[in-house]
Design an enzyme around this catalytic site. Structure first.
Site, mmCIF file in Angstrom:
data_model
loop_
_atom_site.group_PDB
_atom_site.id
_atom_site.type_symbol
_atom_site.label_atom_id
_atom_site.label_comp_id
_atom_site.label_asym_id
_atom_site.label_seq_id
_atom_site.Cartn_x
_atom_site.Cartn_y
_atom_site.Cartn_z
ATOM 1 N N GLU A 71 -5.441 -4.330 -0.406
ATOM 2 C CA GLU A 71 -6.893 -4.113 -0.456
ATOM 3 C C GLU A 71 -7.317 -2.757 0.096
ATOM 4 O O GLU A 71 -8.397 -2.277 -0.217
ATOM 5 C CB GLU A 71 -7.627 -5.264 0.252
ATOM 6 C CG GLU A 71 -7.225 -5.528 1.691
ATOM 7 C CD GLU A 71 -6.033 -6.472 1.842
ATOM 8 O OE1 GLU A 71 -5.101 -6.426 1.006
ATOM 9 O OE2 GLU A 71 -6.012 -7.239 2.832
ATOM 10 N N SER A 112 6.083 -7.166 2.798
ATOM 11 C CA SER A 112 6.946 -7.378 3.970
ATOM 12 C C SER A 112 7.659 -8.728 3.872
ATOM 13 O O SER A 112 7.196 -9.660 3.197
ATOM 14 C CB SER A 112 6.093 -7.330 5.230
ATOM 15 O OG SER A 112 5.139 -8.372 5.198
ATOM 16 N N GLU A 142 12.037 -3.308 10.950
ATOM 17 C CA GLU A 142 11.472 -2.327 10.017
ATOM 18 C C GLU A 142 10.277 -1.656 10.697
ATOM 19 O O GLU A 142 9.324 -2.327 11.086
ATOM 20 C CB GLU A 142 11.027 -3.018 8.733
ATOM 21 C CG GLU A 142 10.564 -2.030 7.697
ATOM 22 C CD GLU A 142 10.145 -2.683 6.376
ATOM 23 O OE1 GLU A 142 9.464 -3.701 6.402
ATOM 24 O OE2 GLU A 142 10.511 -2.128 5.319
ATOM 25 N N CYS A 174 10.366 1.561 1.495
ATOM 26 C CA CYS A 174 11.249 0.431 1.821
ATOM 27 C C CYS A 174 12.718 0.834 1.779
ATOM 28 O O CYS A 174 13.558 0.156 2.358
ATOM 29 C CB CYS A 174 10.969 -0.723 0.870
ATOM 30 S SG CYS A 174 10.947 -0.216 -0.842
ATOM 31 N N GLU A 184 10.345 -8.700 -3.644
ATOM 32 C CA GLU A 184 10.872 -7.389 -3.206
ATOM 33 C C GLU A 184 10.348 -7.162 -1.804
ATOM 34 O O GLU A 184 9.163 -6.888 -1.632
ATOM 35 C CB GLU A 184 10.367 -6.274 -4.131
ATOM 36 C CG GLU A 184 10.833 -6.364 -5.566
ATOM 37 C CD GLU A 184 12.266 -5.910 -5.745
ATOM 38 O OE1 GLU A 184 12.919 -5.513 -4.755
ATOM 39 O OE2 GLU A 184 12.746 -5.973 -6.882
ATOM 40 N N LYS A 212 -2.745 -8.112 -7.748
ATOM 41 C CA LYS A 212 -3.545 -7.889 -6.536
ATOM 42 C C LYS A 212 -2.894 -6.763 -5.731
ATOM 43 O O LYS A 212 -1.877 -6.966 -5.073
ATOM 44 C CB LYS A 212 -3.611 -9.152 -5.659
ATOM 45 C CG LYS A 212 -4.687 -9.018 -4.589
ATOM 46 C CD LYS A 212 -4.499 -9.923 -3.403
ATOM 47 C CE LYS A 212 -3.608 -9.369 -2.351
ATOM 48 N NZ LYS A 212 -4.032 -8.087 -1.737
ATOM 49 N N TRP A 259 0.798 -1.225 0.000
ATOM 50 C CA TRP A 259 0.000 0.000 0.000
ATOM 51 C C TRP A 259 0.831 1.276 0.000
ATOM 52 O O TRP A 259 0.278 2.366 -0.056
ATOM 53 C CB TRP A 259 -0.940 0.032 1.222
ATOM 54 C CG TRP A 259 -0.285 -0.365 2.522
ATOM 55 C CD1 TRP A 259 -0.446 -1.569 3.160
ATOM 56 C CD2 TRP A 259 0.636 0.391 3.311
ATOM 57 N NE1 TRP A 259 0.329 -1.594 4.306
ATOM 58 C CE2 TRP A 259 1.004 -0.400 4.424
ATOM 59 C CE3 TRP A 259 1.195 1.676 3.198
ATOM 60 C CZ2 TRP A 259 1.896 0.029 5.415
ATOM 61 C CZ3 TRP A 259 2.097 2.103 4.178
ATOM 62 C CH2 TRP A 259 2.437 1.288 5.268
HETATM 63 P P1 NAD Z 1 2.343 -6.827 3.439
HETATM 64 O O1 NAD Z 1 3.402 -7.855 3.283
HETATM 65 O O2 NAD Z 1 1.514 -6.846 4.659
HETATM 66 O O3 NAD Z 1 1.306 -6.921 2.224
HETATM 67 C C1 NAD Z 1 1.726 -6.831 0.884
HETATM 68 C C2 NAD Z 1 0.687 -7.478 -0.002
HETATM 69 O O4 NAD Z 1 0.617 -8.869 0.301
HETATM 70 C C3 NAD Z 1 -0.734 -6.932 0.155
HETATM 71 O O5 NAD Z 1 -1.331 -6.878 -1.125
HETATM 72 C C4 NAD Z 1 -1.409 -8.003 1.000
HETATM 73 O O6 NAD Z 1 -2.813 -8.071 0.805
HETATM 74 C C5 NAD Z 1 -0.732 -9.248 0.485
HETATM 75 N N1 NAD Z 1 -0.756 -10.402 1.383
HETATM 76 C C6 NAD Z 1 -0.853 -10.415 2.736
HETATM 77 N N2 NAD Z 1 -0.836 -11.684 3.189
HETATM 78 C C7 NAD Z 1 -0.726 -12.491 2.109
HETATM 79 C C8 NAD Z 1 -0.655 -13.889 1.929
HETATM 80 N N3 NAD Z 1 -0.718 -14.735 2.965
HETATM 81 N N4 NAD Z 1 -0.534 -14.385 0.680
HETATM 82 C C9 NAD Z 1 -0.464 -13.554 -0.388
HETATM 83 N N5 NAD Z 1 -0.544 -12.211 -0.285
HETATM 84 C C10 NAD Z 1 -0.665 -11.679 0.953
HETATM 85 O O7 NAD Z 1 3.074 -5.427 3.207
HETATM 86 P P2 NAD Z 1 2.454 -3.966 3.328
HETATM 87 O O8 NAD Z 1 2.253 -3.698 4.786
HETATM 88 O O9 NAD Z 1 1.324 -3.818 2.387
HETATM 89 O O10 NAD Z 1 3.661 -3.059 2.749
HETATM 90 C C11 NAD Z 1 4.752 -2.692 3.492
HETATM 91 C C12 NAD Z 1 5.915 -3.647 3.243
HETATM 92 O O11 NAD Z 1 6.258 -3.662 1.861
HETATM 93 C C13 NAD Z 1 7.184 -3.192 3.961
HETATM 94 O O12 NAD Z 1 7.810 -4.314 4.532
HETATM 95 C C14 NAD Z 1 8.041 -2.611 2.824
HETATM 96 O O13 NAD Z 1 9.419 -2.602 3.072
HETATM 97 C C15 NAD Z 1 7.667 -3.506 1.699
HETATM 98 N N6 NAD Z 1 8.001 -2.876 0.414
HETATM 99 C C16 NAD Z 1 9.091 -3.333 -0.280
HETATM 100 C C17 NAD Z 1 9.453 -2.733 -1.496
HETATM 101 C C18 NAD Z 1 10.642 -3.228 -2.281
HETATM 102 O O14 NAD Z 1 10.790 -2.787 -3.407
HETATM 103 N N7 NAD Z 1 11.474 -4.074 -1.736
HETATM 104 C C19 NAD Z 1 8.677 -1.700 -1.998
HETATM 105 C C20 NAD Z 1 7.570 -1.255 -1.273
HETATM 106 C C21 NAD Z 1 7.240 -1.866 -0.068
#
Ligand code: NAD
Length: 505
Positions: A187, A238, A392, A293, A259, A184, A160
Site C-alpha cells: 500500500e 516476508s 533478514e 531479497c 516467494e 494487491k 514494496w
Molecule cells: P511484507 O510481507 O510485509 O508485505 C508484503 C505484502 O503482503 C504487502 O502487499 C502487504 O500489504 C501484504 N500483507 C501484509 N500482511 C498481510 C496479511 N496478513 N495478509 C495478506 N497480505 C498481507 O513484505 P514487505 O516488507 O513489503 O517486503 C519485503 C519482504 O519481501 C522481504 O522479506 C523480502 O525478502 C521479500 N521479497 C521476496 C522476494 C522473492 O522473490 N522471494 C522478492 C521481493 C521481496
C-alpha cells in the site's frame, strides 16, 4: 505528460483500478505515499477495503471466459503491444518508481524498467509455447494427451522493494496463460502497479484482465487470499506474512505460490579474484539499498583472503555516493521509509555488543538528514548464530565471517532457514561446481551476484518459499494440467473389466 509524473492529477479519481477504470477505495482509511528521500507526502489516497476486493474479483471473473478463450496468438499479440506501450513510457515509469521508493534514477532507468519491458516481451513469446508431454498410446488401448489450462482468477500480493518488477512478475505469467488477475501491491508503493495496468489497457488488453487493489494486508490482503472465487494465491513478501497467507489459502484449498525472504550467502574461496569479489560484494549488498531479497548479506571469506577482503570492501563502500535519487550521479538512495531505516539501524546497534562495525552504521547528516538514508555498513566478528547473521535485515548491511576448509564454507552458507540465492567466488571449476551442487538455494551465481534474466526461473528453497517467477517454469504455477484419455478399442468389455467381471461373458 512529459517526463514529470503528476501523481495527484493522475490519481484524483482514486487509486483502485477495477474493471478498467480508476475509483476510490471504500475502506474509510487514507494512505500517504511518501517520497523517502525527503519525507514529503506525494499523494494521499483512499485504501481498498474488502468490498473493493470483492468488486475486483467480480471484474476478473467476468473477464476470464473471454481472455481464457482467446487463442495463444491473440494473447501474445496483446502482450507484444503491451511491451511497446511500456517501452514508450519508460521515462515516466522510472520517474514514478524513483519517487515512491527513493531508488536512484540510474537504477530504475537501467534495471527496473527495461527488465519489466523485457519480461513482457518474453511472456508475449512464451504465451505461444505452453509445454506438455506429447500425445501417445501409452496404455496401448488409449490415446492420452495433456491439456494445460488456465486456473481462473489469480489473487497476487506484492512487496514494496521492486513494485513495478513485482507487478510484472505476478501479472505476466498469469495472464499469458489465460488467467485474469487481482493484484494487491504494497500500500505504500501503489503508483507503478496502477500505471502498469493502465498501460495494458492502452495496449488493448480487455478490461478486467488486470485489476489493482491498493489496500492494507490485514483486510484487503486477507480477503483476497480467502476469497472463494480466487483460484490461486501468489504471494511475494516476508516469510512471517507468507506463513499467515499460507494458513488462509490452505483453509480454502487454493493453489499457492510463495516467494519469501532471503539471506543470501556470498562465499569467497582462497583462489578467487579478490578485486572481483570485493566489487561484487559491494554492488551485490548495496543494490536497491540492500532491500533486495537476493542481495549479498553474509560474506564468508576463506582465511587467507579475509583481511584484504574486509579492508577492500570497507574502502570501496566509503566511495559510494548517497544523494538525491533524481541526480544521475547518485549511487545509493534512501531506504523505503524512516521506519525501515530505524529497523535496520536497530539490527546494527544491537550487533555492537557482540561484533565490530567496520564502516557505516549511521545515518548521514547534512542535506540528507530528512530522508530515510543509511550509510553502507560492514559488520565483522559476529558469531554465526547471532541475530545479524541469521535474520533478514533488508538494508545496506553486509556481515563478513572467515572460514577455513571448503566444507566449512559451504556448511556456513547453508546455515540459515532461508534458501533464495547465493554466490560462490573461485577460479577452480571443481570448487565452483561443488558449490552449485551443495548450496541449497534457488539460484547460485559463480563469480557474480544479482543478475536475473527473463528466461531463467527465480524462486526459493527452504523458508524462502516455493514456486518460480519468470521463465517458462512459472507456467507450472499458473496453469493446471488435465489428462485426457480416449478409448481406442471401441469394445463393450475392456480388458481391465476382468477385475470386476472375471471371465464371465
Ligand atoms: P511484507 O510481507 O510485509 O508485505 C508484503 C505484502 O503482503 C504487502 O502487499 C502487504 O500489504 C501484504 N500483507 C501484509 N500482511 C498481510 C496479511 N496478513 N495478509 C495478506 N497480505 C498481507 O513484505 P514487505 O516488507 O513489503 O517486503 C519485503 C519482504 O519481501 C522481504 O522479506 C523480502 O525478502 C521479500 N521479497 C521476496 C522476494 C522473492 O522473490 N522471494 C522478492 C521481493 C521481496
Amino acid at each position: 505528460m512529459g517526463n514529470r509524473f503528476q501523481v495527484q492529477d493522475r490519481y484524483a479519481d482514486g487509486a483502485q483500478y477495477i474493471g478498467g477504470r480508476l475509483r476510490p477505495g471504500t475502506s474509510g482509511r487514507t494512505q500517504d505515499i511518501v517520497n523517502p528521500a525527503t519525507g514529503e507526502t506525494v499523494h494521499s489516497y483512499e485504501l481498498a477495503g474488502t468490498a473493493d476486493v470483492d468488486a475486483a474479483v467480480d471484474a476478473a471473473r467476468e473477464a476470464f471466459p473471454g481472455w481464457a478463450g482467446a487463442t495463444p496468438g491473440e494473447r501474445s499479440d496483446a502482450l507484444h503491444s503491451f511491451a511497446s506501450v511500456l517501452a514508450g513510457q519508460a521515462a515516466d515509469f522510472a520517474h514514478a518508481e524513483s519517487l515512491q521508493c527513493g531508488k536512484p534514477i540510474k537504477l530504475t532507468t537501467e534495471f527496473d524498467v527495461p527488465g519489466t519491458v523485457d519480461n513482457t516481451a518474453f511472456f508475449a513469446g512464451a504465451a505461444r509455447h505452453l509445454q506438455g508431454q506429447s500425445a501417445g498410446e501409452y496404455s496401448g488401448d488409449h490415446t492420452s494427451y495433456v491439456r494445460r489450462e488456465a486456473i481462473g482468477v489469480v489473487g497476487s500480493i506484492a512487496p514494496w522493494n521492486y513494485p513495478l518488477q513485482m507487478a510484472a512478475w505476478k501479472v505476466l505469467p498469469a495472464i499469458a496463460a489465460g488467467n485474469t488477475i487481482v493484484l494487491k501491491p504494497a500500500e505504500i508503493t501503489p503508483l507503478t502497479s496502477l500505471m502498469f495496468a493502465e498501460a495494458a489497457k492502452e495496449a488493448g488488453l480487455p478490461d478486467g484482465v488486470i485489476n489493482i487493489v491498493n489496500g492494507a494486508g490485514r483486510d484487503a490482503g486477507e480477503r483476497l487470499v480467502g476469497h472463494p472465487d480466487v483460484a490461486m494465491t501468489s504471494f511475494t513478501g516476508s516469510t512471517p506474512v507468507g506463513k499467515r497467507v499460507a494458513e488462509i489459502a490452505t483453509a480454502t484449498v487454493k493453489r499457492l505460490h510463495l516467494e519469501l525472504g532471503g539471506k543470501a550467502p556470498f562465499v569467497v574461496f582462497d583462489d578467487a579474484d579478490l578485486e572481483a569479489a570485493v566489487n561484487g560484494a559491494v554492488a551485490g549488498s548495496l543494490i536497491n539499498s540492500g532491500q533486495d531479497c537476493t542481495a549479498a548479506t553474509r560474506a564468508y571469506v576463506q582465511r587467507p583472503l579475509y583481511d584484504a577482503f574486509v579492508s577492500g570492501v570497507a574502502d570501496l563502500m566509503a566511495t559510494v555516493r548517497l544523494g538525491d535519487p533524481f541526480d544521475p550521479s547518485t549511487d545509493l538512495g534512501p531506504l523505503i521509509s524512516h521506519l525501515q531505516r530505524d529497523r535496520v539501524a536497530g539490527f546494527v546497534d544491537r550487533a555492537r555488543s557482540y561484533a565490530t562495525v567496520v564502516t557505516g552504521g549511521e545515518a548521514p547528516q547534512g542535506e540528507l538528514v530528512k530522508g530515510a538514508y543509511y550509510r553502507p555498513t560492514l559488520v565483522a566478528g559476529a558469531a554465526q548464530d547471532s541475530e545479524i547473521v541469521q535474520s533478514e535485515i533488508f538494508g545496506p548491511v553486509l556481515v563478513v565471517l572467515p572460514f577455513d576448509s571448503d566444507d566449512e564454507g559451504i556448511a556456513l552458507a547453508n546455515d540459515t532457514p532461508y534458501g533464495l540465492a547465493a554466490s560462490a567466488w573461485s577460479r577452480d571449476v571443481f570448487r565452483a561446481n561443488r558449490a552449485t551442487r551443495e548450496i541449497k538455494a534457488g539460484c547460485v551465481w559463480i563469480n557474480d551476484h544479482i543478475p536475473i534474466i527473463s528466461e531463467m526461473p527465480h524462486g526459493g528453497y527452504k523458508a524462502s518459499g516455493f514456486g518460480k517467477d519468470m521463465s517458462v517454469y512459472s507456467f507450472e504455477e499458473y496453469t493446471q494440467v488435465k489428462h485426457v484419455m480416449y478409448d481406442n478399442t471401441a469394445t463393450v468389455r475392456k480388458d481391465w473389466h476382468r477385475t470386476i467381471f472375471g471371465d464371465r461373458p
